[in-house]
Motif scaffolding. Structure first.
Motif, PDB file in Angstrom:
ATOM      1  N   ILE A 289     -21.176  42.339 -19.087  1.00  0.00           N
ATOM      2  CA  ILE A 289     -21.861  41.085 -19.386  1.00  0.00           C
ATOM      3  C   ILE A 289     -23.326  41.293 -19.056  1.00  0.00           C
ATOM      4  CG2 ILE A 289     -22.098  38.628 -18.825  1.00  0.00           C
ATOM      5  CD1 ILE A 289     -19.486  39.329 -20.269  1.00  0.00           C
ATOM      6  N   ARG A 290     -24.190  41.047 -20.011  1.00  0.00           N
ATOM      7  CA  ARG A 290     -25.623  41.244 -19.838  1.00  0.00           C
ATOM      8  C   ARG A 290     -26.339  39.940 -20.160  1.00  0.00           C
ATOM      9  NH1 ARG A 290     -26.835  47.039 -20.191  1.00  0.00           N
ATOM     10  NH2 ARG A 290     -24.859  48.145 -20.241  1.00  0.00           N
ATOM     11  N   GLU A 291     -27.259  39.583 -19.283  1.00  0.00           N
ATOM     12  CA  GLU A 291     -28.007  38.344 -19.436  1.00  0.00           C
ATOM     13  C   GLU A 291     -29.481  38.622 -19.202  1.00  0.00           C
ATOM     14  OE1 GLU A 291     -25.506  34.805 -17.677  1.00  0.00           O
ATOM     15  OE2 GLU A 291     -25.508  36.498 -16.276  1.00  0.00           O
ATOM     16  N   ALA A 292     -30.310  37.833 -19.848  1.00  0.00           N
ATOM     17  CA  ALA A 292     -31.755  37.925 -19.602  1.00  0.00           C
ATOM     18  C   ALA A 292     -32.379  36.556 -19.812  1.00  0.00           C
ATOM     19  CB  ALA A 292     -32.413  38.943 -20.532  1.00  0.00           C
ATOM     20  N   ARG A 293     -33.410  36.307 -19.018  1.00  0.00           N
ATOM     21  CA  ARG A 293     -34.221  35.103 -19.146  1.00  0.00           C
ATOM     22  C   ARG A 293     -35.675  35.537 -19.303  1.00  0.00           C
ATOM     23  NH1 ARG A 293     -31.318  30.615 -17.791  1.00  0.00           N
ATOM     24  NH2 ARG A 293     -29.409  31.016 -16.646  1.00  0.00           N
TER      25      ARG A 293
ATOM     26  N   THR B 263     -37.966  37.108 -16.666  1.00  0.00           N
ATOM     27  CA  THR B 263     -37.843  36.592 -15.306  1.00  0.00           C
ATOM     28  C   THR B 263     -36.526  36.981 -14.646  1.00  0.00           C
ATOM     29  OG1 THR B 263     -36.962  34.493 -16.110  1.00  0.00           O
ATOM     30  CG2 THR B 263     -39.361  34.635 -15.763  1.00  0.00           C
ATOM     31  N   HIS B 264     -35.550  37.384 -15.453  1.00  0.00           N
ATOM     32  CA  HIS B 264     -34.247  37.761 -14.902  1.00  0.00           C
ATOM     33  C   HIS B 264     -33.527  38.635 -15.911  1.00  0.00           C
ATOM     34  CE1 HIS B 264     -30.327  37.330 -12.912  1.00  0.00           C
ATOM     35  NE2 HIS B 264     -29.843  37.249 -14.141  1.00  0.00           N
ATOM     36  N   LYS B 265     -32.808  39.621 -15.390  1.00  0.00           N
ATOM     37  CA  LYS B 265     -31.868  40.376 -16.216  1.00  0.00           C
ATOM     38  C   LYS B 265     -30.745  40.841 -15.319  1.00  0.00           C
ATOM     39  CE  LYS B 265     -31.651  44.942 -16.537  1.00  0.00           C
ATOM     40  NZ  LYS B 265     -30.526  45.576 -15.993  1.00  0.00           N
ATOM     41  N   SER B 266     -29.555  40.867 -15.887  1.00  0.00           N
ATOM     42  CA  SER B 266     -28.412  41.357 -15.128  1.00  0.00           C
ATOM     43  C   SER B 266     -27.469  42.091 -16.067  1.00  0.00           C
ATOM     44  CB  SER B 266     -27.686  40.199 -14.430  1.00  0.00           C
ATOM     45  OG  SER B 266     -27.169  39.292 -15.378  1.00  0.00           O
TER      46      SER B 266
ATOM     47  N   GLY C  43     -28.561  47.180 -12.731  1.00  0.00           N
ATOM     48  CA  GLY C  43     -28.225  45.988 -11.961  1.00  0.00           C
ATOM     49  C   GLY C  43     -29.119  44.803 -12.275  1.00  0.00           C
ATOM     50  N   THR C  44     -29.339  43.988 -11.270  1.00  0.00           N
ATOM     51  CA  THR C  44     -30.050  42.727 -11.451  1.00  0.00           C
ATOM     52  C   THR C  44     -31.528  42.874 -11.128  1.00  0.00           C
ATOM     53  OG1 THR C  44     -28.063  41.479 -10.961  1.00  0.00           O
ATOM     54  CG2 THR C  44     -30.146  40.313 -10.704  1.00  0.00           C
TER      55      THR C  44
END
Length: 164
Positions: free
Chosen positions: A24-28, A144-147, A152-153
């Motif tokens: 699961i990959r997320e980014a803001r 501002t964010h990635k995981s 990693g984060t």
């Protein structure tokens, strides 16, 4: 540190992600559009002739995230599971903050998709408002964010943490 989009001969190359685990990959990402106070008032009161500025900018940002691989040559086409674009009105500084979020289960990150969403939504705000304000500025575009993935984060100080 070695650049990932350069092959052994120094040529631009698409990264092979076939051996990467599906996670699961997320980014803001975020950016802001600075404008005249009168323009901001027109936007918030939905009084511009072109229509609902933020609704159009939201759709444009979502479309941009889905088309990132068509715009940035070495990006992989991704099956995004979620894209959102939100706005925060900063009356004190006469800004509209654009906040984007992208998510998927895949083998490569979604940072570029989040950046594409934030930047195109910001540019759409300018397009919708340019008839009344030619001095608008887009600024502070950043992740501002990635995981997810091997690294990693990552968390950067975000809009609420580092702005005047």
């Amino acid at each position: 540190m070695q650049l990932t989009h350069i092959d052994d001969h120094g040529q631009a190359a698409m990264v092979d992600v076939a051996d990467k685990a599906i996670t699961i990959r997320e980014a803001r990402a975020e950016a802001y559009v600075e404008m005249k106070p009168e323009t901001l008032q027109l936007v918030t009161q939905n009084q511009l002739k072109k229509g609902d500025v933020l609704a159009v900018a939201r759709i444009a940002g979502i479309q941009a995230a889905k088309k990132t691989s068509d715009l940035i040559p070495l990006c992989h086409p991704l099956a995004l599971s979620k894209v959102s674009v939100d706005f925060e009105i900063d009356v004190e500084h006469s800004r509209i903050w654009v906040l984007s979020y992208c998510k998927l289960a895949g083998q490569t990150g979604v940072e570029m998709e989040a950046l594409a969403a934030a930047s195109i939504a910001a540019l759409t705000i300018i397009d919708m408002c340019k008839a009344v304000d030619q001095d608008m500025v887009v600024a502070q575009l950043c992740v501002t964010h990635k995981s997810g993935g091997r690294r990693g984060t990552y968390q950067r100080a975000s809009k609420g943490d580092n702005h005047e």
